[in-house]
Design a protein around this motif. Structure first.
Motif, PDB file in Angstrom:
ATOM      1  N   TYR A 170      -9.069  -3.046   4.223  1.00  0.00           N
ATOM      2  CA  TYR A 170      -8.246  -2.515   5.015  1.00  0.00           C
ATOM      3  C   TYR A 170      -8.845  -1.623   6.208  1.00  0.00           C
ATOM      4  CZ  TYR A 170      -9.159   1.466   1.718  1.00  0.00           C
ATOM      5  OH  TYR A 170      -9.988   2.383   1.116  1.00  0.00           O
ATOM      6  N   VAL A 171      -8.541  -1.463   7.227  1.00  0.00           N
ATOM      7  CA  VAL A 171      -8.857  -0.941   8.300  1.00  0.00           C
ATOM      8  C   VAL A 171      -9.212   0.588   8.375  1.00  0.00           C
ATOM      9  CG1 VAL A 171      -8.766  -0.525  10.750  1.00  0.00           C
ATOM     10  CG2 VAL A 171      -7.847  -2.562   9.861  1.00  0.00           C
ATOM     11  N   PRO A 182       0.613  -1.088   0.124  1.00  0.00           N
ATOM     12  CA  PRO A 182       0.104   0.237  -0.028  1.00  0.00           C
ATOM     13  C   PRO A 182       0.859   1.288  -0.054  1.00  0.00           C
ATOM     14  CG  PRO A 182      -0.704  -1.381   1.463  1.00  0.00           C
ATOM     15  CD  PRO A 182       0.497  -2.055   1.218  1.00  0.00           C
ATOM     16  N   ASP A 183       0.292   2.329  -0.708  1.00  0.00           N
ATOM     17  CA  ASP A 183       0.871   3.645  -0.512  1.00  0.00           C
ATOM     18  C   ASP A 183       1.388   3.920   1.037  1.00  0.00           C
ATOM     19  OD1 ASP A 183       0.734   3.871  -3.305  1.00  0.00           O
ATOM     20  OD2 ASP A 183      -1.236   4.882  -3.141  1.00  0.00           O
ATOM     21  N   ASN A 184       0.619   3.609   1.616  1.00  0.00           N
ATOM     22  CA  ASN A 184       0.621   4.096   3.222  1.00  0.00           C
ATOM     23  C   ASN A 184       1.195   2.780   3.920  1.00  0.00           C
ATOM     24  OD1 ASN A 184       0.740   4.693   5.945  1.00  0.00           O
ATOM     25  ND2 ASN A 184      -1.280   5.785   5.916  1.00  0.00           N
ATOM     26  N   GLY A 199       3.374  -3.442   6.069  1.00  0.00           N
ATOM     27  CA  GLY A 199       3.738  -2.594   4.901  1.00  0.00           C
ATOM     28  C   GLY A 199       3.741  -3.395   3.685  1.00  0.00           C
ATOM     29  N   THR A 200       3.766  -4.433   3.778  1.00  0.00           N
ATOM     30  CA  THR A 200       4.000  -5.484   2.546  1.00  0.00           C
ATOM     31  C   THR A 200       3.553  -6.462   2.844  1.00  0.00           C
ATOM     32  OG1 THR A 200       6.051  -4.415   1.939  1.00  0.00           O
ATOM     33  CG2 THR A 200       5.673  -6.639   0.755  1.00  0.00           C
ATOM     34  N   TYR A 201       2.419  -7.009   1.794  1.00  0.00           N
ATOM     35  CA  TYR A 201       1.487  -8.103   1.876  1.00  0.00           C
ATOM     36  C   TYR A 201       2.028  -9.065   0.883  1.00  0.00           C
ATOM     37  CZ  TYR A 201      -0.153  -5.037   5.421  1.00  0.00           C
ATOM     38  OH  TYR A 201      -0.315  -4.033   6.493  1.00  0.00           O
ATOM     39  N   ILE A 216      -4.572  -4.489   7.368  1.00  0.00           N
ATOM     40  CA  ILE A 216      -5.468  -5.250   6.434  1.00  0.00           C
ATOM     41  C   ILE A 216      -6.106  -6.404   7.276  1.00  0.00           C
ATOM     42  CG2 ILE A 216      -4.143  -4.614   4.395  1.00  0.00           C
ATOM     43  CD1 ILE A 216      -3.446  -7.450   4.140  1.00  0.00           C
ATOM     44  N   TYR A 217      -7.017  -6.878   6.741  1.00  0.00           N
ATOM     45  CA  TYR A 217      -7.607  -8.110   7.010  1.00  0.00           C
ATOM     46  C   TYR A 217      -8.005  -8.841   5.741  1.00  0.00           C
ATOM     47  CZ  TYR A 217      -8.819  -6.948  12.004  1.00  0.00           C
ATOM     48  OH  TYR A 217      -8.901  -6.555  13.234  1.00  0.00           O
TER      49      TYR A 217
END
Length: 894
Positions: free
Chosen positions: A369-370, A285-287, A344-346, A292-293
């Protein structure tokens, strides 16, 4: 016969759809389907889905109805032909009623520009849910439909969906709004809501989305086929590395809480190279702080031979995440996150397990995402009162959405309290040109009734507004006398009262109230009659004080009971001993010479009674806690006594001067001792002792009091320390006494402090003793980590999230307060962490009782004392270990 198989399957598919339509014809319970811009009173049933759509006319007062250009209609369904645009105003809000508080909803907003304005102006604007920003809608192509989805649990029985203009980036608009109730056991989170990132039908061999294809999907979810261009944005492995599996048979999802559509489950992907891992998600993600779930849905679609076996493990960033997974034939199993994934990376992959003869498969996947909605709302009773004012008098101001929040969009003419220590905002100032029944706005501080040609006498009910600081009655035609209590409050400078007496200005006002008396010596004319008149002021119809009789019905039923209870409480207070006069309070505090601290209630001063030190808390006239909390605290502390509860020495109740006199706690509050600015670091033994003391105080409230008492505002600033560092609970203004009828909860307006507030209580308004347990768990985590309940950063990370992320690594070094320098028994710390994590479980039923917490903390203390007393032992080094806390921290399968 083989040539007829396609026709047979097609016939069976049509038959299946017919059966679904018959079964689910009455299955739209809880569905809210709004076609925005549809003419009023023109509902319709959508042909393909059978879903009933209604106009948005009853949900919003503003906006313009339009239709997309004709060339776009063939590509979209009827519900997207209409739209409502908002060329006027900054914030325009739908009020969606008839939702069920505490129910988990899938909320969907759809936006199709369709060149409705003939100018191809492509806007960008913000979408809000309630008081918080949901997302930004940026239209880059008039023919492209934008869908925003959120899984959210409303805390009230209504919710606002707002469109907010952002500078000059075009006119906001919306095509449809849909609410779909979900299973209460699905999509559970530790906190916050879930915004959709991806929902995919893996292995689909068509470009058609089963999208919002109720009744295929009972929750009306849109499943994006794997082969569409949308999926390639998310899938790591190219399609050449994967192959498809499928079945024409129905997949059973009756045992799944998530119930993915059978048409999404009867296809799957599997790697071409059966020995290679199957990478299926690679997202950065950018942030980098995005949490995430993920929900992975599996079903075996191939009838396996006796010598065949499919088993695989799931990895995240190369590390084992869950497994092994063994899909059930034609039956859905869901593997899902029980807590937010961070890092930060998935990068998710599936690896064939040892002994498996077949490679991994994946049928469907969802990623969210939360979204943390932390903005407080306006107090419900204030909302009800101001809405009634708006509707009764036809106020034409731009009053939409929440009255007070977000602050930059608060209603014109209102000022509100924005105290971080209080859950709900309160309306403190009302400046409108109608003297309506404002007696229900108990926190009101400013009231301007000038310039209205009002007649009759000034009503006594204004004296009941004890928080009122400014009252402007200038330029009216009032007669009789000002109520004596208002005069007294003016004279003691607690109220700024502005009016005109016999054409002579008071407070330099000009105008007329020629027959109004404003002195203590007035004789009130009992024959004064309030005459309703009307005057035009700023285009608004103005009513006189006769409005009180009309508006009193807002909460008349509840007010009668409350007034009776209030009278009973007053009598009780007056009969209590140890009451101090205001002059005695001045003497005790030496004219309020030394300030110990300030809070939402007011200011706390140091004082002496003879040679005994005391703390005197005086109610501020602008306090948002106010009189009700004052009474609650006095009544409670006069009847309960425990060595871990602060002792109430007495109280002052003289006119508007309200104060509480407590025992003096020389070492202040726990929060100050945990702050980085405190040079004296509490030892681990001291921290355990303080935690145990506080836990014993709560245990007494829950178990030792009959009926039980819930504190409702347990936090580090409400735990005070005496000269021996003995801890005592303080501030009982929000406390609630449980009924004696055997009920397990009390339904009440939510109160407490963000970060410490029980999420289940917040969602349901059901208060239990376990709500205090959650708050205590946050306190214990702060004691362990010395981190704030919620970080003051853009990410606003909760301390429980931080601890869980450390637990996943078994990393105690970076979890415990570094100022302790490892000077503790590791087993004692891990036991304390285990207690705290149990306390902050999102589900109240999984939390321990305070009695169990006390027992466990004493075990922690005994372990630590053994280390301290072991003169021959050396300090234990910090280790990296794994802690098994059950299923709270690992993915689960259903």
């Amino acid at each position: 016969m083989a040539g007829f198989e396609p026709f047979i399957f097609a016939f069976l598919g049509v038959l299946y759809l017919i059966l679904l339509l018959l079964i689910h014809a009455q299955g739209q319970s809880g569905f809210i389907s709004i076609d925005c811009g549809l003419p009023a009173d023109s509902p319709y049933k959508e042909e393909l889905t059978g879903i009933d759509y209604i106009s948005d006319a009853n949900f919003i007062d503003t906006g313009i109805s339009s239709r997309i250009a004709s060339e776009f209609k063939g590509d979209y369904r009827r519900r997207e032909w209409n739209l409502r645009s908002f060329p006027e105003g900054v914030r325009n809000c739908y009020t969606i009623k008839n939702i069920t508080r505490g129910t988990r909803y899938l909320i969907r907003g759809t936006f199709l520009h369709g060149n409705y304005d003939g100018e191809s102006n492509l806007p960008e604007f913000d979408l809000y849910l309630g008081t918080d920003k949901w997302d930004t809608v940026k239209v880059e192509d008039a023919s492209y439909r934008i869908i925003k989805e959120l899984i959210h649990v409303p805390s009230r029985n209504y919710i606002h969906v707002c469109l907010v203009r952002t500078s000059d980036l075009g006119t906001p608009f919306i095509s449809s709004i849909q609410f779909r109730p979900l299973n209460k056991n699905s999509y559970e989170t530790e906190y916050g809501s879930l915004a959709l990132y991806l929902r995919a039908d893996a292995g689909s061999n068509t470009y058609y989305s089963y999208g919002q294809k109720y009744p295929y999907d009972v929750h009306d979810r849109r499943w994006t086929p794997y082969n569409s261009s949308e999926w390639t944005d998310y899938i790591w492995s190219p399609s050449t590395d994967l192959k498809d599996l499928s079945t024409e048979l129905t997949i059973d999802n009756s045992k799944s809480d998530y119930k993915p559509a059978s048409v999404a489950m009867n296809t799957a992907i599997t790697p071409v190279n059966e020995s290679a891992p199957m990478g299926f998600i690679d997202w950065e993600p950018d942030n980098k702080n995005t949490q995430i779930y993920i929900y992975m849905h599996f079903a075996e679609v191939v009838k396996l031979e006796p010598n065949q076996f499919r088993s695989f493990n799931i990895t995240l960033n190369g590390k084992h995440w869950y497994g092994p997974v063994v899909p059930n034939y034609l039956s859905t199993t869901t593997v899902y996150s029980t807590g937010p994934e961070t890092g930060g990376t998935y990068n998710f992959s599936m690896v064939k397990a040892e002994g498996s003869t077949l490679p991994p498969i994946l049928n469907a996947v969802e990623i969210y995402y939360v979204k943390d909605f932390l903005q407080s709302e306006t107090d419900q009773e204030d909302v009800d009162a101001i809405i009634k004012i708006k509707s009764t008098y036809g106020i034409k101001r731009d009053w939409q959405g929440d009255p007070c929040a977000p602050k930059q969009y608060s209603w014109e003419g209102l000022d509100c309290s924005y105290d971080a220590d209080n859950y709900a905002h309160r309306i403190t100032s009302l400046s409108i040109e109608i003297p309506a029944d404002i007696s229900n706005l108990l926190m009101l501080q400013f009231l301007d009734l000038s310039n209205n040609s009002l007649t009759g006498s000034v009503p006594d009910f204004l004296s009941k507004l004890i928080n009122l600081k400014v009252l402007n009655l200038e330029r009216n035609k009032l007669t009789g006398s000002i109520p004596r209590e208002l005069i007294e409050r003016r004279d003691n400078h607690s109220l700024s009262l502005s009016f005109v007496v016999n054409s002579m200005p008071y407070f330099a006002s000009v105008g007329e109230n020629p027959d109004l008396c404003g002195s203590r010596s007035c004789k009130k004319n009992k024959n004064n009659i309030v005459i309703p008149i009307a005057s035009v002021a700023g285009g608004l119809l103005v009513f006189t004080f006769i409005a009180v009789a009309i508006f009193w019905g807002i909460r008349r039923g509840s007010r009668t009971k409350q007034d009776a209870e209030s009278n009973k409480q007053n009598a009780t207070l007056e009969s209590l001993q140890r009451q101090f006069t205001y002059s005695e309070i001045l003497r005790i505090t030496n004219n309020f010479e030394r300030i110990l601290g300030k809070g939402g209630f007011g200011t706390v001063y140091h004082g002496y009674i003879d040679d005994t030190q005391v703390a005197v808390k005086m109610l501020s006239h602008s306090s948002v806690q106010g009189y009700q909390q004052f009474q609650t605290e006095v009544r409670l502390l006069m009847r309960v006594h425990h060595r871990n509860l602060t002792t109430l020495v007495g109280y002052c109740y003289e006119g508007t001067n309200l104060g509480l006199v407590y025992e003096y706690m020389a070492n202040g509050d726990l929060d100050a001792h945990l702050s980085d600015g405190n040079t004296q670091t509490l030892t681990w033994k001291d921290r355990l002792r303080i935690a145990t003391d506080a836990a014993q105080g709560l245990e007494y409230l829950h178990c030792g009091c009959k009926p039980p008492i819930v504190h409702r505002d347990v936090k580090t600033t409400n735990i005070l320390l005496n000269e021996n560092l003995q801890a005592k609970l303080a501030d009982f203004g929000y406390s609630k006494i449980f009924p004696t009828d055997g009920g397990t909860y009390v339904s009440t307006v939510v109160a407490g402090t963000p970060g410490y507030l029980d999420p289940e209580y917040y969602i349901t308004n059901w208060l239990t003793e376990k709500s205090d347990v959650y708050s205590f768990g946050v306190v214990l985590l702060k004691i362990i980590t010395n981190r704030p309940a919620i970080e003051r950063s853009q990410e606003r990370t909760h301390v429980s999230e931080f601890v869980r992320s450390m637990l996943a690594k078994g990393d105690i070094k970076n979890m415990v307060d570094p100022r302790l320098h490892g000077n503790f028994n590791i087993n004692s710390v891990w036991k304390a962490v285990e207690i705290a994590i149990g306390c902050v479980s999102p589900t109240a039923a999984k939390r321990p009782t305070m009695s169990q917490v006390v027992v466990d903390l004493k075990e922690c203390m005994a372990t630590e004392l053994a280390r301290v007393n072991d003169q021959g032992g050396s300090r234990e080094s910090i280790k990296m270990i794994n802690l098994d806390l059950g299923t709270e921290l690992i993915p689960l399968a259903r």
